[in-house]
Design an enzyme around this catalytic site. Sequence first.
Site, mmCIF file in Angstrom:
data_model
loop_
_atom_site.group_PDB
_atom_site.id
_atom_site.type_symbol
_atom_site.label_atom_id
_atom_site.label_comp_id
_atom_site.label_asym_id
_atom_site.label_seq_id
_atom_site.Cartn_x
_atom_site.Cartn_y
_atom_site.Cartn_z
ATOM 1 N N SER A 87 0.800 -1.230 0.000
ATOM 2 C CA SER A 87 0.000 0.000 0.000
ATOM 3 C C SER A 87 0.827 1.271 0.000
ATOM 4 O O SER A 87 0.291 2.359 -0.266
ATOM 5 C CB SER A 87 -0.939 0.001 1.209
ATOM 6 O OG SER A 87 -1.909 -1.023 1.082
ATOM 7 N N THR A 88 2.126 1.188 0.271
ATOM 8 C CA THR A 88 2.950 2.405 0.220
ATOM 9 C C THR A 88 3.054 2.951 -1.194
ATOM 10 O O THR A 88 3.478 4.090 -1.391
ATOM 11 C CB THR A 88 4.369 2.122 0.760
ATOM 12 O OG1 THR A 88 4.971 1.072 -0.001
ATOM 13 C CG2 THR A 88 4.319 1.724 2.227
#
Length: 580
Positions: free
Chosen positions: A303-304
Amino acid sequence: MSARSEQTNSRVQRLAAGLKAWRFYSVLGVFLMVMLGIGWRLTDLLVVDNDFLRQQGDVRTIRTESIDAHRGVVTDRHGEPLAVSTPVQTVWANPSEIDPEHPKLAVLARVLELSEGELRQRLRDYASREFIYLRRKVQPAMAKEALALGLGGIYARQEYRRYYPAGEVTAHVVGFTNIDEDGQEGIELAYNQWLEGEPGAKRVLKDRRGHIIKDLMLVRDARPGKDLELSIDLRLQYLAYRELKAVVGAHKARGGTLVMLDVSTGEVLAMVNQGSYNPNDRSQLAVENLRNKAITDLFEPGSTIKPLTIAAALESGEYSANSTIDTSPGYRRFGRFTIRDHRNYGVMDLTKIIVKSSNVGVSKIANDLGGDVLSNLFSRMGLGQATGIGFPGEAVGVLPARPKWRPVEEATLSYGYGLSVNALQLAQAYMVLANGGIRYPVSLLKQERRPQGQRVLSEKVTYEVRQMLKDAVAKGTGGRAQPGLYAAGGKTGTVHLVGAHGYEDSMYKAIFAGMAPIDDPKIVTVVAVDAPQSGEYYGGEVAAPVFARVMGDALRLLNVKPELEVSGVGPVAVASGDRG
């Protein structure tokens, strides 16, 4: 007949006497000629041409000795030493001058911490040689004690030994040398030619036992190696190492990585890993701890990567920060593959998609933009290519480029699966978001001036993404990343680790990537913790608190003015399901 016989005998006797006389005088003549020749040669050598004897004597007594040159000093950006060469002694022996049965060899073995039996055997094995090492690069006191025994054939000479004052804290950056002062890992290897010195030479007069009687002349000066000033700030390195080691221990994790960059120059201010090793004592070194995981180890960023997907959407002009996406019913199916959010968030704008870390939201955006648009932006941000840091063993990673993208491939790419990066690449991408869209080359060397950068995003796009990241910390999955007196922005990530048979169901990497102060970022930091086993494993639970502690202390050390309006903000409780 008798008279004739007598005459014959007389003649034979005269001939025999003459032959004897001839032999005598011949031998005498040869002897006298030899003596005259020797006499003449001695006269010639001693009186007429006495340079020959002098030269032969010099050959046997004058030697050319090497003068060791110390290696260059490696320092941090403030001049704190990270690697220095200290003078030590090397004890050696001439086996041809030593009796292997000498009783004092037992004492010598004890002083040099050697096996007596092995020492005696080596002297026997190499009895015909004139040089063997006994102990290299020992403390001068040990060498002095060995020489004090008065054993003939035992000698010592000065050399240099590499010492690392910060030990395991900077081990993965600085690396180490071997016993001959040649770089083997890290900066010591990458800049070996720069750091190594050039030995000098001198002529000396020695006696028959090899002792130096007199220095005669300097043949060549020793040239010490050049010094090297790194971008690392040892203060930040220490605090990053302390916090990373603490979280790895507390969560019983397999390891971890932390990278900190100066957003205005691309300089690496801190780079630490767990596990580590002590370069001053490598007797118990585990090979797997040698890797600088921040550069050599690849992982899916999870998700980064979502803020980069949102940046691509804003850059396209088809979306704004207020654009909305319907994420109902909270999942999407692509054949047998299903993308899920923790729950059905319904209609969300782009900010809320980041705050809630919605896989469904970013995947819909990705399918609308197309895989080429995402891949192009990720490449411009530095993913899938070398950082240019020049560090040995750097892994480039994988950024897919396909002739035709399948919808599921676009979807997974948008939230960080299907590509691989190292921690430094991820930090470089967030640096672009932090500094207004400029991609600087990352560097482990201190920069005297701001390097030439390349604009890859507009200031407007990066500003809007930073505001979303600010909300992600203040209201969303990154709540535990708030560093107290400073407002931060960032994004959590939690990804499955890959094992021998694919993704491991119960093994995760917890990640947090962020920047602070968010309204005028100075530092970008990426934290990644491998396989936490204490129950918590989300990026918001494991990595985000490390970011908070490190960033808070780092900004204070850098004299960044506190943002008093957030002085009352402490660690924010993370809502169930919004852990990133």
